[in-house]
Motif scaffolding. Structure first.
Motif, PDB file in Angstrom:
ATOM      1  N   GLN A   1     -11.767  73.995  36.171  1.00 51.24           N
ATOM      2  CA  GLN A   1     -10.966  72.880  36.675  1.00 51.24           C
ATOM      3  C   GLN A   1     -10.050  72.312  35.599  1.00 51.24           C
ATOM      4  OE1 GLN A   1     -13.164  69.929  38.892  1.00 51.24           O
ATOM      5  NE2 GLN A   1     -11.918  68.269  38.090  1.00 51.24           N
ATOM      6  N   ALA A   2     -10.538  72.230  34.357  1.00 53.13           N
ATOM      7  CA  ALA A   2      -9.742  71.640  33.287  1.00 53.13           C
ATOM      8  C   ALA A   2      -8.483  72.447  32.993  1.00 53.13           C
ATOM      9  CB  ALA A   2     -10.589  71.505  32.015  1.00 53.13           C
ATOM     10  N   GLU A   3      -8.454  73.713  33.408  1.00 54.14           N
ATOM     11  CA  GLU A   3      -7.293  74.561  33.155  1.00 54.14           C
ATOM     12  C   GLU A   3      -6.353  74.659  34.351  1.00 54.14           C
ATOM     13  OE1 GLU A   3      -8.619  78.373  31.853  1.00 54.14           O
ATOM     14  OE2 GLU A   3     -10.012  77.560  30.357  1.00 54.14           O
ATOM     15  N   LEU A   4      -6.742  74.093  35.466  1.00 59.74           N
ATOM     16  CA  LEU A   4      -6.034  74.370  36.716  1.00 59.74           C
ATOM     17  C   LEU A   4      -4.609  73.818  36.722  1.00 59.74           C
ATOM     18  CD1 LEU A   4      -6.354  75.762  39.424  1.00 59.74           C
ATOM     19  CD2 LEU A   4      -7.277  73.639  40.348  1.00 59.74           C
ATOM     20  N   ASP A   5      -4.420  72.574  36.266  1.00 61.32           N
ATOM     21  CA  ASP A   5      -3.070  72.004  36.264  1.00 61.32           C
ATOM     22  C   ASP A   5      -2.103  72.871  35.473  1.00 61.32           C
ATOM     23  OD1 ASP A   5      -2.817  69.618  37.823  1.00 61.32           O
ATOM     24  OD2 ASP A   5      -4.102  68.562  36.412  1.00 61.32           O
ATOM     25  N   ALA A   6      -2.491  73.208  34.248  1.00 60.09           N
ATOM     26  CA  ALA A   6      -1.606  73.999  33.400  1.00 60.09           C
ATOM     27  C   ALA A   6      -1.369  75.386  33.981  1.00 60.09           C
ATOM     28  CB  ALA A   6      -2.195  74.105  31.991  1.00 60.09           C
ATOM     29  N   GLN A   7      -2.410  75.969  34.565  1.00 61.23           N
ATOM     30  CA  GLN A   7      -2.259  77.309  35.149  1.00 61.23           C
ATOM     31  C   GLN A   7      -1.292  77.306  36.319  1.00 61.23           C
ATOM     32  OE1 GLN A   7      -3.161  80.146  34.122  1.00 61.23           O
ATOM     33  NE2 GLN A   7      -2.528  81.333  35.902  1.00 61.23           N
ATOM     34  N   VAL A   8      -1.418  76.322  37.193  1.00 62.93           N
ATOM     35  CA  VAL A   8      -0.524  76.240  38.348  1.00 62.93           C
ATOM     36  C   VAL A   8       0.916  75.997  37.888  1.00 62.93           C
ATOM     37  CG1 VAL A   8       0.073  74.816  40.352  1.00 62.93           C
ATOM     38  CG2 VAL A   8      -2.289  75.561  40.010  1.00 62.93           C
ATOM     39  N   GLN A   9       1.098  75.136  36.894  1.00 60.88           N
ATOM     40  CA  GLN A   9       2.441  74.883  36.373  1.00 60.88           C
ATOM     41  C   GLN A   9       3.047  76.162  35.802  1.00 60.88           C
ATOM     42  OE1 GLN A   9       1.932  71.626  33.577  1.00 60.88           O
ATOM     43  NE2 GLN A   9       0.730  70.508  35.092  1.00 60.88           N
ATOM     44  N   LEU A  10       2.240  76.918  35.062  1.00 62.56           N
ATOM     45  CA  LEU A  10       2.732  78.157  34.476  1.00 62.56           C
ATOM     46  C   LEU A  10       3.101  79.172  35.553  1.00 62.56           C
ATOM     47  CD1 LEU A  10       3.308  79.818  31.945  1.00 62.56           C
ATOM     48  CD2 LEU A  10       0.894  80.473  31.911  1.00 62.56           C
ATOM     49  N   LEU A  11       2.254  79.321  36.546  1.00 63.55           N
ATOM     50  CA  LEU A  11       2.548  80.255  37.629  1.00 63.55           C
ATOM     51  C   LEU A  11       3.810  79.854  38.373  1.00 63.55           C
ATOM     52  CD1 LEU A  11      -1.049  80.876  39.047  1.00 63.55           C
ATOM     53  CD2 LEU A  11       0.370  82.500  37.776  1.00 63.55           C
ATOM     54  N   ALA A  12       4.032  78.553  38.531  1.00 62.59           N
ATOM     55  CA  ALA A  12       5.245  78.093  39.203  1.00 62.59           C
ATOM     56  C   ALA A  12       6.488  78.515  38.417  1.00 62.59           C
ATOM     57  CB  ALA A  12       5.205  76.581  39.377  1.00 62.59           C
ATOM     58  N   THR A  13       6.445  78.395  37.081  1.00 60.93           N
ATOM     59  CA  THR A  13       7.597  78.783  36.273  1.00 60.93           C
ATOM     60  C   THR A  13       7.818  80.290  36.297  1.00 60.93           C
ATOM     61  OG1 THR A  13       6.314  79.013  34.219  1.00 60.93           O
ATOM     62  CG2 THR A  13       7.205  76.825  34.730  1.00 60.93           C
ATOM     63  N   GLN A  14       6.769  81.064  36.566  1.00 58.37           N
ATOM     64  CA  GLN A  14       6.862  82.520  36.643  1.00 58.37           C
ATOM     65  C   GLN A  14       7.147  83.016  38.061  1.00 58.37           C
ATOM     66  OE1 GLN A  14       6.574  84.643  34.020  1.00 58.37           O
ATOM     67  NE2 GLN A  14       6.288  82.984  32.554  1.00 58.37           N
ATOM     68  N   ASP A  15       7.335  82.087  38.998  1.00 59.12           N
ATOM     69  CA  ASP A  15       7.510  82.434  40.411  1.00 59.12           C
ATOM     70  C   ASP A  15       6.334  83.277  40.892  1.00 59.12           C
ATOM     71  OD1 ASP A  15       8.813  82.324  42.845  1.00 59.12           O
ATOM     72  OD2 ASP A  15       9.973  84.158  42.482  1.00 59.12           O
ATOM     73  N   GLY A  16       5.132  82.903  40.405  1.00 58.60           N
ATOM     74  CA  GLY A  16       3.951  83.696  40.715  1.00 58.60           C
ATOM     75  C   GLY A  16       2.843  82.915  41.372  1.00 58.60           C
ATOM     76  N   LEU A  17       3.154  81.800  42.008  1.00 54.49           N
ATOM     77  CA  LEU A  17       2.110  81.052  42.702  1.00 54.49           C
ATOM     78  C   LEU A  17       1.509  81.896  43.823  1.00 54.49           C
ATOM     79  CD1 LEU A  17       3.755  77.509  43.003  1.00 54.49           C
ATOM     80  CD2 LEU A  17       1.698  78.076  41.698  1.00 54.49           C
TER      81      LEU A  17
END
Length: 438
Positions: A84-100
């Motif tokens: 859970q502690a990594e989820l915000d950053a992971q989702v933000q990163l995937l969004a910038t990679q167009d990989g959600l």
């Protein structure tokens, strides 16, 4: 037997920069395109969730094997988990990679979810579910909570949903001839008589702090109205304003009158709950996540002896007794791009929305989806389910819109407020100063 056991965990989030290494590793399983489930034309329905959430996947698995079997054959469900502690950053990163991925859980910070919605990454569920013909399968109270948390739009789904109020010992109330209080003054009368009878009027955890600050916000919402804390977040009001300090003073007075007992500052969550379940306390403020404990073997007073009341009205107040404090845990959402591009994703969304409430209830979970198939529940669980199904509006909780520092200061100083070591004005000033610092 209803066995919903979930306690809302609020963990500090570490910065995105510190998570780059971990995020890169996870990207291997979550990047756009191919069989991963991401991109415009996913071959699976990938669901990226927080690892601590153990309740959602069993329901989705049951749907995939049953009611949603056809949808699962067209786009098999694939669940991936990260802490859970990594989820915000992971989702933000995937969004910038167009990989959600097509479906993913919210992070711990609602403001980050609101940013994703503003940037167009998320499905507008009001529009999508209306087009799919299943908009009525989501409880309006849950939608209200999501809108308040995530920037005003219905862009997350309530796979978890809790309402809050006061649980009370029905046998004690009946023995003493107490009616369920509907006003703050009536509640004080019952508390005074409970103390005189040798009982702790309110079991509460001062060690955790939030069970006490929930009472402050409850009073604020009843006295000043449902937008009381939104005004603070928007800078239109301050916690140090007299009407806000008065709410903190009302809860401080409960402590001064001995209504939390002598050891409130040292009680943790479990000890406070045990005080209620052993019959030593007349009431406890808590959320519907307590149902698992109420229906469990540790409840010595018995589930049949537990009642639920709404936070009472404050005389002359602008709020309504029908506005429940509520939360949606960590909800999930759908990627707008994959939803628009792939009919299989839309079919999954329709099937989940139409059937999740019923399947979850079979597994002992009350969610924000409407359950319309009969399931035998204990009386207190059915009462909560009925309240959720009929509630049309909600309010949040004291720290919901606070920054991390203000939230921590609030919870760690709540016990000092009710034990008289901090005045109401001092307590509210500490929290407001943290808010002002940003």
């Amino acid at each position: 037997m209803f066995t919903a056991e979930r306690r809302r965990l609020r963990k500090p989030l570490i910065g995105a920069a510190a998570l780059v290494g971990a995020s890169v590793l996870v990207l291997a399983g979550c990047s756009a395109g191919g069989d991963s489930g991401g991109g415009e034309n996913p071959t699976t329905l990938e669901f990226l969730k927080n690892a601590e959430n153990t309740t959602t996947q069993p329901v989705l698995d049951a749907l995939a094997a049953g009611t949603c079997e056809a949808e699962n054959e067209a786009a098999p469900l694939e669940v991936n988990s990260i802490p859970q502690a990594e989820l915000d950053a992971q989702v933000q990163l995937l969004a910038t990679q167009d990989g959600l991925p097509p479906m993913f859980s919210a992070g711990g910070n609602p403001a980050e979810g609101a940013k994703l919605a503003d940037a167009g990454y998320l499905v507008d569920f009001d529009e999508a579910l209306t087009e799919l013909g299943v908009r009525d399968k989501v409880a309006e109270g849950a939608v209200s909570t999501i809108e308040k948390l995530y920037g005003g739009d219905f862009t997350f789904l309530p796979f978890q949903y809790n309402i809050e109020g006061i649980f009370y010992n029905k046998a004690i109330f009946e023995e003493n001839g107490w009616d369920v209080p509907e006003t703050w003054d009536d509640l004080l009368t019952v508390a005074g008589e409970a103390k005189a009878a040798g009982l702790t009027p309110f079991a509460a955890s001062g060690e955790q702090g939030w069970p006490l600050t929930r009472l402050v916000s409850g009073y604020l919402f009843r006295s000043l109205g449902p937008d009381a804390l939104q005004k603070v977040a928007d800078g239109e009001a301050k916690l140090t304003d007299p009407d806000y300090v008065a709410a903190a003073q009302a809860i401080a007075d409960l402590g001064a009158d001995g209504y939390f007992g002598d050891n409130v500052a040292s009680l943790d969550y479990d000890a406070a709950s045990n005080e209620f379940f052993t019959g030593n306390a007349a009431m406890i403020y808590m959320g519907s996540w307590l149902l698992g404990n109420i229906n469990g073997d540790g409840n010595q007073i018995g589930a049949d002896n537990v009642g639920f009341m709404k936070f009472p009205a404050v005389e002359g107040g602008a709020g309504s007794i029908d506005e429940y404090p509520s939360n949606v845990g960590l909800p999930a959402t759908f990627n707008a791009k994959t939803y628009a591009a792939d009919n299989n994703v839309g079919a999954w969304l329709e099937c989940i929305t139409a059937n999740y409430g019923n399947e979850a209830l079979k597994q002992g979970q009350i969610t924000g989806f409407i359950a319309d198939e009969p399931v035998e529940l204990p009386a207190i669980s059915q009462a909560i389910a009925d309240e959720i199904a009929t509630a049309t509006d909600s309010v949040l909780w004291f720290e919901a819109l606070f920054n991390a520092k203000a939230s921590n200061i609030s919870s760690t100083n709540a016990a000092l407020l009710v034990t008289g070591q901090l005045s109401a004005e001092e307590f509210m000033t500490l929290v407001q100063d943290a808010l002002d610092e940003g």
